[in-house]
Design a protein around this motif. Structure first.
Motif, short mmCIF file in Angstrom:
data_model
loop_
_atom_site.label_atom_id
_atom_site.label_comp_id
_atom_site.label_asym_id
_atom_site.label_seq_id
_atom_site.Cartn_x
_atom_site.Cartn_y
_atom_site.Cartn_z
N TYR B 70 0.88 -1.20 -0.01
CA TYR B 70 0.14 0.12 0.04
C TYR B 70 0.77 1.35 0.08
O TYR B 70 0.32 2.31 -0.51
N PRO B 74 1.26 3.01 -4.92
CA PRO B 74 0.90 4.23 -5.56
C PRO B 74 1.91 5.29 -6.11
O PRO B 74 1.71 5.90 -7.25
N SER B 77 2.69 3.24 -9.23
CA SER B 77 1.66 3.33 -10.16
C SER B 77 1.10 4.79 -10.64
O SER B 77 0.42 5.09 -11.58
N ARG B 79 -0.63 6.81 -8.79
CA ARG B 79 -2.12 7.27 -8.53
C ARG B 79 -2.33 6.95 -7.20
O ARG B 79 -1.63 6.16 -6.55
N GLU B 80 -3.51 7.25 -6.60
CA GLU B 80 -4.17 7.06 -5.44
C GLU B 80 -4.53 5.63 -5.36
O GLU B 80 -4.87 5.05 -6.39
N LEU B 81 -4.39 4.84 -4.03
CA LEU B 81 -5.08 3.78 -3.98
C LEU B 81 -6.65 3.70 -4.40
O LEU B 81 -7.07 4.41 -4.36
N PHE B 82 -6.92 2.35 -5.20
CA PHE B 82 -8.43 2.18 -5.66
C PHE B 82 -9.42 2.55 -4.36
O PHE B 82 -10.12 3.28 -4.45
N ASN B 136 -8.10 -4.76 -4.36
CA ASN B 136 -7.79 -3.20 -4.03
C ASN B 136 -6.41 -2.91 -4.76
O ASN B 136 -6.21 -2.16 -5.72
N THR B 140 -5.63 -0.79 -8.50
CA THR B 140 -4.78 0.26 -8.58
C THR B 140 -3.84 0.12 -9.51
O THR B 140 -3.55 1.10 -10.34
#
Ligand code: HEM
Ligand SMILES: [Fe+2]
Lengths: 150, 449
Positions: B70, B74, B77, B79-82, B136, B140
């Motif tokens: 976790y 992010p 990737s 981006r924010e977590l799903f 999750n 992401t």
């Protein structure tokens, strides 16, 4: 690392090779499964009583002090060959009596000696446990352990 | 910290550290019972304490992996977590399950397959938590930038969660039970967890040394390839004496010998990256833990694993204190120290401050690592004597154990050092201070900078 091994190539080798080894492993596992059922544990039938005995063994978490075929905790003796050690591998009645006598005598309370707890086990369960240990003892373990001390 | 949602990792790390505390205290108590066997014997017997010790270890390592995922996904990737909510829900399920398991062990409710003693409802809870996690984290990653690090990390995590299915498979035939049991135990620590370890180590090296991503990623694929090529068939080193066919003696010996390679590569990787890297990262403690982890993993898993992996040796050493020596150093080096490296790296960012208490943290590294090394040595000596007396001379188990008491006393001392180190570590990360407890020495100028 030389230029021949690019990142993409390394990745493809990783995927391809892993799939290959997984397939080989699954095939060997299937073969071993058959070997266990048909050969190495076939010396004595796997009765309901033996299955109940395994359940008793698990319910009391014996494995977290003892080893069984060398696996488990290393705090107390090997159990996979205990019936051989007691000389009762082929004698169900005496096997039960010795096991029951042993279990009832625990904990020994001797100062400075490792203690085995007292377990609430019915007679039916104790007989099953004894049969389970006899069943485990007759498994073809490729000659392990090296001697009766386990 | 670039992304808000990374902060869920903080809750994971706190929970992991709490269980770490329980684990080492349980271990210390178990070590004390070896010295003074009547301790608590009628209230909390040894087997219950050992279940708490091993189960707490496994769960906190997994919490650390989940938290690390976790934290780093992010960033990788971009981006924010799903879903942050799902991540917290997963954590709650895991904590309720774990504390529930510990509680039920204490009142005598448990299964009896080593390490998999959790009551069925806890096993299902873990399964649900694993599914939530995979969903999750995959959502992401799929939506964002794909890197080799997330690729390998996800593959490791997916496979390890899938292998959990074997926790539910318990045949009545003991030999089958054992064979499938190893599909969780061995294929976790010597295959799938290695992928997770390599990915996390790659990430840490990327951040701490500033080496090119391209270089890190190529290493990463080579490392994980050698891990799976050796580790999958290497499972055979557990199939020598449990009723499985004799050919495993050759397959297991040969392939598990190759298992040393990925650990050697991870150690080399870490040192080469530091040596090549130009960055002088302020978090020296995280670097120490990263290098220490890969080094101790090489010795604990690689060298101590090889020590007893050939079937001719294992015939005599199987299930003795030699196994215990190896199990302890391997888990410590590869997975405990790696997790502590991640905590050390991430915590200052998660709490929005400079790396602090670094000197204390590094002291805890040396205390724990010294303690574990000493413990491994004394258990190896004890195991060697045990193997000779019991397996070669055929002397009675209990009498042999009596002659090992000096080693068990020293093991307890080593364990005490580890516990102090662990508490010091937790203190250094959790308790914020305005100033360093001990002032670090003057920064050394590096030539060429
Ligand atoms: C980080 C990686 C590793 C960890 C965490 C680890 C941990 C363990 C643990 C806990 C056990 C005892 C299992 C039981 O309760 O029966 C064990 C057994 C064993 N490990 Fe490892 N191990 C690792 C890597 C390796 C490697 C790389 C090798 C070989 C080169 C190896 C060889 C063995 C062998 C042969 C046994 C069986 C010992 C016996 O016969 O009693 N391990 N390992
Ligand atoms: Fe293994």
């Amino acid at each position: 690392m030389a230029e021949i091994l690019t990142k993409t190539r390394a990745r493809n080798i990783f995927y391809g090779g892993s799939i290959f080894f997984v397939v080989v492993f699954i095939a060997l596992t299937a073969q071993s499964h058959r070997h266990i059922v048909k050969t190495s544990t076939a010396g004595m039938p796997l009765t309901e009583q033996v299955a109940l005995g395994k359940h008793v063994w698990e319910k009391n978490s014996c494995i977290n002090c003892h080893t069984l075929h060398g696996e488990g905790a290393y705090f107390a003796p090997e159990i996979g060959n205990v019936m051989t050690r007691w000389g009762v591998a082929d004698d169900p009645e005496t096997a039960y009596e010795i096991l029951d006598g042993w279990m009832q005598a625990q904990p020994s309370g001797i100062e400075g000696r490792r203690q085995m707890p007292h377990f609430e086990i019915t007679e039916e369960e104790m007989r099953a446990l004894s049969e389970f240990l006899r069943w485990a003892d007759q498994t073809d373990t490729q000659g392990w352990p090296p001697n009766d001390a386990g | 910290m670039k992304y808000q949602s990374q902060s869920v990792a903080k809750a994971y790390f706190y929970c992991a550290m709490a269980l770490f505390g329980i684990q080492v205290l349980g271990g210390l108590l178990a070590g004390w019972i070896y010295v003074s066997p009547n301790t608590l014997s009628e209230i909390v017997p040894f087997n219950v304490i050992r279940m708490i010790h091993t189960n707490a270890l496994i769960v906190w390592l997994l919490l650390g992996f989940f938290g690390a995922a976790y934290f780093l996904v992010p960033e990788e990737s971009e981006r924010e977590l799903f879903s942050v909510k799902l991540a917290y829900l997963q954590l709650i399920i895991l904590m309720v399950g774990t504390l529930g398991a510990v509680g039920s062990y204490l009142v005598g409710i448990h299964g009896g397959r080593e390490f998999l003693e959790q009551p069925l409802w806890v096993k299902f809870g873990i399964l649900v938590a694993a599914v939530i996690f995979l969903f999750n984290i995959s959502m992401t990653v799929l939506a964002g930038r794909k890197t080799a690090i997330t690729n390998v990390l996800l593959m490791g995590l997916w496979l390890l969660c899938l292998l959990w299915v074997f926790a539910f498979i318990n045949p009545e035939n003991l030999s089958l039970d054992k064979m499938y049991w190893w599909m969780v135990v061995h294929l976790w620590v010597e295959a799938t967890w290695e992928l997770v370890m390599a990915a996390i180590l790659g990430y840490l090296m990327l951040k701490l040394t500033g080496v090119d991503r391209e270089v890190v990623e190529k290493w990463l694929y080579v490392i994980v390839a050698t891990a799976l090529f050796s580790g999958i068939l290497g499972t055979g080193h557990h199939f020598y004496w449990i009723g499985t066919p004799g050919y495993w003696q050759w397959i297991g010996s040969i392939f598990s010998t190759f298992e040393v390679i990925p650990f050697f590569l991870m150690m080399s990787f870490a040192f080469v990256m530091v040596w090549k890297g130009r960055k002088n990262h302020p978090n020296k403690a995280a670097l120490l833990w990263s290098l220490g982890s890969s080094t101790v993993a090489f010795f604990g898993a690689g060298v101590w694993g090889f020590l007893h992996t050939l079937h001719g040796v294992n015939f005599y050493s199987h299930g003795t204190q030699i196994t215990a020596a190896h199990g302890h150093l391997a888990f410590y080096g590869a997975y405990v120290a790696l997790n502590l490296a991640v905590f050390t790296y991430a915590m200052p960012m998660l709490r929005g401050r400079d790396p602090y208490n670094q000197v204390l943290n590094m002291a805890s590294f040396w205390l724990m690592t010294g303690g574990m090394t000493f413990m491994t040595f004394v258990l190896t000596f004890a195991g060697t004597i045990q193997t000779h007396m019991q397996r070669v001379l055929g002397e009675n188990y209990m009498e042999v154990q009596d002659s090992l008491s000096l080693f068990y006393l020293m093991r307890f001392g080593a364990g005490a050092a580890v516990v102090i180190g662990a508490l010091l570590f937790i203190y250094s990360l959790v308790v914020a201070r305005k100033r360093e407890v001990i002032q670090p020495g003057p920064a050394q100028a590096v030539a060429g900078e």
